[in-house]
Design an enzyme around this catalytic site. Structure first.
Site, mmCIF file in Angstrom:
data_model
loop_
_atom_site.group_PDB
_atom_site.id
_atom_site.type_symbol
_atom_site.label_atom_id
_atom_site.label_comp_id
_atom_site.label_asym_id
_atom_site.label_seq_id
_atom_site.Cartn_x
_atom_site.Cartn_y
_atom_site.Cartn_z
ATOM 1 C CG HIS A 107 -2.225 -1.131 1.406
ATOM 2 N ND1 HIS A 107 -3.798 -1.208 1.531
ATOM 3 C CD2 HIS A 107 -1.348 -2.693 1.486
ATOM 4 C CE1 HIS A 107 -4.124 -2.309 1.239
ATOM 5 N NE2 HIS A 107 -2.746 -3.140 1.364
ATOM 6 C CG ASP B 203 -4.862 1.529 2.046
ATOM 7 O OD1 ASP B 203 -6.050 1.011 1.990
ATOM 8 O OD2 ASP B 203 -3.958 1.246 1.619
#
Length: 466
Positions: free
Chosen positions: A24, A129
């Protein structure tokens, strides 16, 4: 000329808020470089530990572009950083749950930073995210701020969960197919609860950005756009977000550079690259069987042999994984084992690399697809079973090493030898490689001027700079 080129430094400000996990951190750093190259000021927000991790592992990215990004080191919440259990039959990285829980404590310092940036900008655009939706929810209280959810996973994995139980079908290669049901054993109750806690804060977003495009996931993008929930928000499919030509001069450890030198000496398409990402921990018996299978295959290979990351990668060294006695001596000249961080985009872009044995994390899939490298798919957890299905069954650019239903069984050396030979030394493998290379060429073109992915990116930039 893109409207974004006319944006002054304090007019529209982009703020990235990644989940502290390597796949991520990396995708959002790639996204930073993409937006920065369009003249937008970009800020990257996280704990000091994970900002440092992102910079250290910025493989393939131009250091000059990274230098333009404003990193904000927020106070690091206290968290445990336990070691992974390599002998667990359940491969989900439960040892990382403490840092993901601690990351939710970044809400207050993030809100303070957003308000500070908002006071200097006409608009701030927060890209986050999914699992950081709780942290950025105060965007709703800032008049000149808006947020967008960045999906670090495949569209296929999203629609499979959306349509679970509905018997939804899709068309691929002219065939009507059933969507996969979400497999058992992918995640934990703890991460599911963390995901559920994001749903209400997520509702304030203005849209969704996806690291994918229609060439890769067209049937599933169509299904997503049919979904009533998804229709509430604008969707942009801007992948691939990584550079088409990775920077081979980026700063990497010495042994990482030496592995590229080793690749320079190998024939074209001859090397199988093996890496299971940053959240997989393999047992000694799994490593032994893989080593023997590679040796028996007599195919060239480059094996990145590392344990799973821990929450704080700087706190202590990872365990050194033992190989069968004499293995490295016996395969010398044919295989190379790298025990540290390796420059994956550069390896996959190298002409000598002809295959990739992978856990099928979405970042690895997108990199492999982008550079036209076929995949020997070995899913371990999370969205990886979906991604391996996409690679092997839908796109037909890979082979399965192990079916998900057999995940608790050790894959034997003979099975590994067989799949390596099929991918690297057979007519079947040659056909798969041709399909992968053609798809990679088309995907790279889509990210060029006038391509579908570039047009989606231009649309998003025009939207946020309106």
């Amino acid at each position: 000329m893109n409207r974004s080129n006319d944006v002054s430094n304090d007019e529209v400000t982009v703020v990235m808020v990644p989940l502290p996990a390597q796949g991520h951190l990396n995708q959002l750093l790639q996204l930073c470089c993409l937006f920065s190259s369009h003249g937008l000021p970009v800020h990257y927000v996280g704990s000091a530990i994970h900002n440092q991790q992102a910079r250290l592992r910025a493989n393939g990215l131009d250091p000059n572009k990274i230098a333009k990004i404003h990193f904000h080191d927020l106070p690091t919440p206290d968290f445990d950083s336990p070691s992974p259990n390599p002998n667990a039959s359940f491969k989900f990285p439960t040892h990382l749950q403490p840092i993901w829980d601690a990351s939710q404590l970044l809400r207050r310092p993030t809100a303070l930073l957003l308000r500070e940036l908002a006071a200097k900008s006409r608009r701030i655009v927060v890209i986050h995210d999914y699992l950081m939706s709780y942290v950025v929810q105060d965007v709703a209280t800032i008049p000149n701020a808006e947020s967008y959810n960045f999906n670090c996973v495949s569209v296929l994995s999203m629609v499979c969960y959306m349509y679970h139980g509905l018997g939804k079908k899709f068309v691929a290669d002219g065939e009507l197919r059933e969507l996969m049901s979400p497999p058992e054993g992918c995640t934990t109750d703890e991460i599911v609860r963390l995901g559920i806690a994001q749903m209400e804060p997520l509702s304030v977003r203005s849209g969704d950005i996806h690291n994918s495009n229609r060439l890769i996931e067209g049937p599933f993008i169509d299904l997503l756009e049919e979904n009533e929930t998804a229709q509430k928000w604008k969707q942009w499919f801007i992948g691939p977000i990584l550079p088409a030509n990775p920077n081979l001069n980026s700063k990497t450890p010495n042994n990482a550079n030496s592995c590229l030198d080793w690749l320079d000496e190998q024939p074209q398409n001859s090397v199988l690259y093996i890496s299971f990402g940053t959240t997989t921990s393999m047992s000694e018996i799994e490593v032994r069987e893989l080593a023997l299978g590679l040796e028996q295959s007599k195919q060239r290979f480059l094996w990145v042999l590392r344990d799973s990351d821990i929450g704080d990668i700087f706190s202590r060294a990872c365990r050194k994984i033992e190989l069968p006695e004499g293995f490295e001596e016996r395969v010398k000249g044919v295989g190379l084992v790298v025990r540290d961080w390796a420059p994956q985009p550069e390896i996959l872009a190298h002409p000598s690399t002809g295959g990739f044995m992978s856990h099928c994390g979405w970042n690895s899939c997108m990199e492999s697809i982008n550079f036209g490298v076929p995949i020997a798919a070995w899913p371990m957890h999370s969205d990886q079973p979906f991604n391996s299905f996409l690679v092997a069954e839908v796109l037909k650019i890979g082979l399965m090493v192990r079916e998900w239903e057999e995940r608790e069984e050790v894959v034997g050396s003979s099975a590994i030898e067989n799949v390596v030979r099929r991918l690297m030394a057979s007519e079947e493998g040659d056909e798969i490689r041709k399909r992968a290379q053609q798809l990679g060429e088309n995907v790279r073109k889509s990210a060029q001027q006038g391509g579908a992915s570039q047009m989606e990116l231009d649309s998003f930039i025009a939207h946020i700079t309106r």
